[in-house]
Design a protein around this motif. Structure first.
Motif, PDB file in Angstrom:
ATOM      1  N   UNK A   2      42.409  31.108  46.498  1.00 56.60           N
ATOM      2  CA  UNK A   2      42.152  32.158  47.490  1.00 56.60           C
ATOM      3  C   UNK A   2      43.347  32.176  48.428  1.00 56.60           C
ATOM      4  N   UNK A   3      43.793  33.342  48.736  1.00 58.40           N
ATOM      5  CA  UNK A   3      45.035  33.477  49.521  1.00 58.40           C
ATOM      6  C   UNK A   3      44.859  34.594  50.524  1.00 58.40           C
ATOM      7  N   UNK A   4      45.186  34.296  51.786  1.00 64.80           N
ATOM      8  CA  UNK A   4      45.079  35.283  52.860  1.00 64.80           C
ATOM      9  C   UNK A   4      46.467  35.483  53.461  1.00 64.80           C
ATOM     10  N   UNK A   5      46.875  36.736  53.588  1.00 68.48           N
ATOM     11  CA  UNK A   5      48.209  37.042  54.117  1.00 68.48           C
ATOM     12  C   UNK A   5      48.138  38.135  55.179  1.00 68.48           C
ATOM     13  N   UNK A   6      49.131  38.108  56.051  1.00 66.61           N
ATOM     14  CA  UNK A   6      49.371  39.176  57.019  1.00 66.61           C
ATOM     15  C   UNK A   6      50.851  39.536  56.909  1.00 66.61           C
ATOM     16  N   UNK A  53      47.194  44.130  59.057  1.00 65.31           N
ATOM     17  CA  UNK A  53      46.353  44.280  57.870  1.00 65.31           C
ATOM     18  C   UNK A  53      46.199  42.900  57.216  1.00 65.31           C
ATOM     19  N   UNK A  54      44.977  42.364  57.269  1.00 68.30           N
ATOM     20  CA  UNK A  54      44.706  41.069  56.647  1.00 68.30           C
ATOM     21  C   UNK A  54      44.314  41.310  55.198  1.00 68.30           C
ATOM     22  N   UNK A  55      45.050  40.698  54.296  1.00 70.19           N
ATOM     23  CA  UNK A  55      44.820  40.879  52.868  1.00 70.19           C
ATOM     24  C   UNK A  55      44.265  39.591  52.275  1.00 70.19           C
ATOM     25  N   UNK A  56      43.111  39.688  51.599  1.00 70.58           N
ATOM     26  CA  UNK A  56      42.477  38.550  50.927  1.00 70.58           C
ATOM     27  C   UNK A  56      42.619  38.750  49.423  1.00 70.58           C
ATOM     28  N   UNK A  57      43.095  37.723  48.738  1.00 75.24           N
ATOM     29  CA  UNK A  57      43.179  37.754  47.286  1.00 75.24           C
ATOM     30  C   UNK A  57      42.489  36.512  46.727  1.00 75.24           C
ATOM     31  N   UNK A  58      41.547  36.733  45.819  1.00 73.07           N
ATOM     32  CA  UNK A  58      40.793  35.637  45.208  1.00 73.07           C
ATOM     33  C   UNK A  58      40.991  35.701  43.702  1.00 73.07           C
ATOM     34  N   UNK A  59      41.306  34.561  43.087  1.00 78.19           N
ATOM     35  CA  UNK A  59      41.575  34.488  41.662  1.00 78.19           C
ATOM     36  C   UNK A  59      40.673  33.439  41.022  1.00 78.19           C
TER      37      UNK A  59
END
Length: 573
Positions: free
Chosen positions: A516-520, A550-556
């Motif tokens: 899981x990765x959260x980026x701004x 903009x907070x972007x969540x990516x889950x793999x």
């Protein structure tokens, strides 16, 4: 090895008693515990003592002695936030399920997390990086990882062997004068040694809320348990004990020592002072694995090499008496302080002419490797994968809807425990599995109680290989579903101040979440994941710039399926 082990461990315990005077308690007040050392847990023995804390993130946890932080492990499961302090005494203290760390440790951790760009980590600081003094508050008690409520899981480990040692040897207790409770006592008949999983009959010697009691022995705490009316057996039998040490609130499932005497000669003796984590899975040979009943089967299966079983004669089995012979059986359960409860009964020969059951001879003992091969599947079990003898059996079945393997495999019984992983190779059905879908293939195992497990693996031409520790119904299936990400925020953008949190729920129903990765602005920011609640907590820290972001969540997941979710925010001071 047995005598040498006892001598070495005797010296270790002696030193522990002496050093118990130098440690302080990890909590300001040590009251009752909610879990004891050696408790029977799922697939493992409990390796420490659980102390309840006053809520999540309230109770200070203190170092029991001088030392340095030797390991920090942060996980969404298991111990959650855990800290290991290595002491000059030769032992390491472990503090698990922490809510948070003190300022010094927390800053070190945060720096490391941003270096690794990962919330979860398992790192080993240098001896000089995080020095700790006795009594220092190292964090606050919490509920992280696989915890069912706020508490401190506390351990003491040997620096040399990494064995878990009973914390009470180090003085972390107020003492106890209350004997354990014996909840039930059963005599279980089996065909013989190596057949502990083949139950022929159960006879209840004692049990609460049981209407068909065979006997009514008195519960004693003195020097000798009572002896009640005789029990007849016609096959070898072992005793199954369910007991509770009421030093733990509500009664824990672990007993420090169980001794079985036959005519005052020790037939079976189990005592858990310490254990290696590599041996912890032997618990599945002690408990009634098929039912999951947390009781002690007082016998040694040929594949159970647990050192805590110190003495066995006839492998703990009570053999049927000869005509006219009487065997006096006594059962003792003791806690750490020697408080004991005992029960006894007589065993006599069965005077009725009973034909012995016809039991097929088993071909493979636990010390033998097992290899099963077919045109569509192969299975490889190393020696000592199983606890009892077995005649290997499997069935290859026609593939059903959803399968991408040529066959489905029914391997042994789902109620059969495995001590270590075995290998399996399954031939894929290339008519159903296109090359682009190979990376989405998982091994599905329908195991005990209908639980499904999904495992990844590797390819060798059209063969899929994986390893697992459970038996049951196996087949290849596809995992093409993306993980889910959900939030409850409706206002766009969300107005939020620095220091506050944004939350998201993340789930995956097959292969499981891998990353899981959260980026701004394409820059990684810290987000804490709690797997038991499927909760991702994103703190709007100083690393998140002020203004509209903009907070972007990516889950793999574990086969590469990924989902993204965007949360517009307006960050304020």
């Amino acid at each position: 090895m047995g005598l040498r082990f006892k001598l070495i461990w005797g010296l270790v315990l002696c030193s522990c008693h002496l050093m118990g005077q130098i440690y302080q308690n990890p909590l300001s007040e040590i009251g009752y515990s909610t879990g004891l050392f050696g408790d029977l847990r799922g697939n493992h023995f409990h390796s420490g003592i659980d102390y309840p804390v006053n809520g999540d993130g309230i109770t200070p946890i203190r170092a029991v002695y001088n030392g340095h932080v030797s390991r920090i492990k942060i996980s969404a499961t298991g111990y959650g936030n855990a800290l290991y302090i290595k002491h000059p005494t030769g032992y390491t203290s472990v503090y698990a399920h922490l809510h948070s760390y003190n300022k010094k440790i927390a800053q070190w951790i945060k720096t490391k997390q941003y270096q690794l760009e990962s919330f979860e980590m398992d790192v080993f600081p240098n001896e000089s990086e995080l020095v700790i003094v006795k009594g220092e508050a190292i964090g606050l008690g919490g509920n992280t990882g696989n915890s069912t409520g706020p508490h401190l899981h506390f351990e003491m480990r040997s620096n040399g062997t990494e064995w878990a040692c009973h914390p009470l040897f180090f003085g972390f207790s107020k003492g106890d004068r209350t004997a354990p409770i014996l909840n039930s006592l059963q005599l279980v008949e089996i065909p013989g040694y190596g057949y502990s999983d083949h139950v022929l009959s159960r006879k209840t010697i004692y049990g609460h809320n049981t209407r068909n009691l065979l006997t009514f022995p008195l519960q004693l705490s003195g020097k000798s348990p009572s002896v009640s009316n005789p029990i007849t057996i016609s096959q070898p039998a072992y005793i199954e004990v369910k007991a509770a040490d009421i030093a733990a609130q509500g009664g824990a499932s672990g007993i420090h020592q169980i001794t079985i005497l036959e005519n005052n000669d020790t037939l079976f003796d189990y005592k858990i002072d310490s254990f290696s984590f590599a041996d912890s899975r032997y618990i599945n040979s002690i408990i009634d694995f098929p039912s999951g009943n947390k009781s002690y089967r007082c016998q040694r299966s040929p594949g159970n090499l647990l050192p805590c079983i110190r003495t066995t004669k006839k492998n703990g089995l009570i053999l049927p008496p000869k005509e006219g012979e009487t065997k006096e059986i006594k059962v003792w359960c003791r806690d750490f302080y020697g408080n004991a409860v005992g029960r006894g009964f007589l065993v006599v020969a069965n005077s009725r002419n009973i034909n012995p059951p016809i039991i097929p001879q088993r071909t493979h003992g636990p010390n033998k490797a097992i290899v099963l091969k077919d045109f569509n599947a192969e299975v490889y079990l190393d020696p000592w994968t199983l606890y009892d003898s077995i005649t290997p059996e499997w069935q290859l079945l026609n593939a059903t809807n959803g399968a991408v393997s040529k066959k489905e495999i029914r391997l042994f019984s789902s109620s059969l425990p495995a001590h270590k992983p075995y290998r399996i190779l399954v031939l894929a059905n290339t008519l159903k599995l296109t090359p682009s879908l190979r990376s989405k293939t998982v091994l599905e195992c329908l195991g005990k109680a209908g639980k499904k497990t999904y495992l990844t693996g590797s390819w060798n031409q059209d063969w899929f290989e994986s390893s697992l520790k459970v038996f049951g119904h196996l087949r290849l299936v596809l995992d093409t579903a993306k993980p889910s990400i959900t939030t409850t925020y409706k206002a766009q953008p969300i107005r939020i101040s620095q220091g506050l949190f944004i939350f998201a729920r993340i789930k995956d129903h097959q292969s499981g979440i891998k990353d899981y990765r959260v980026t701004v602005n394409n820059r990684w920011i810290l987000a804490a994941y709690d797997a038991k609640r499927d909760l991702l907590s994103i703190q709007i820290s100083k690393e998140v710039p002020l203004g509209k972001q903009n907070i972007m969540i990516k889950v793999t997941d574990r086969v590469g399926n990924s989902s993204t979710h965007s949360i517009p925010v307006h960050v304020q001071n």
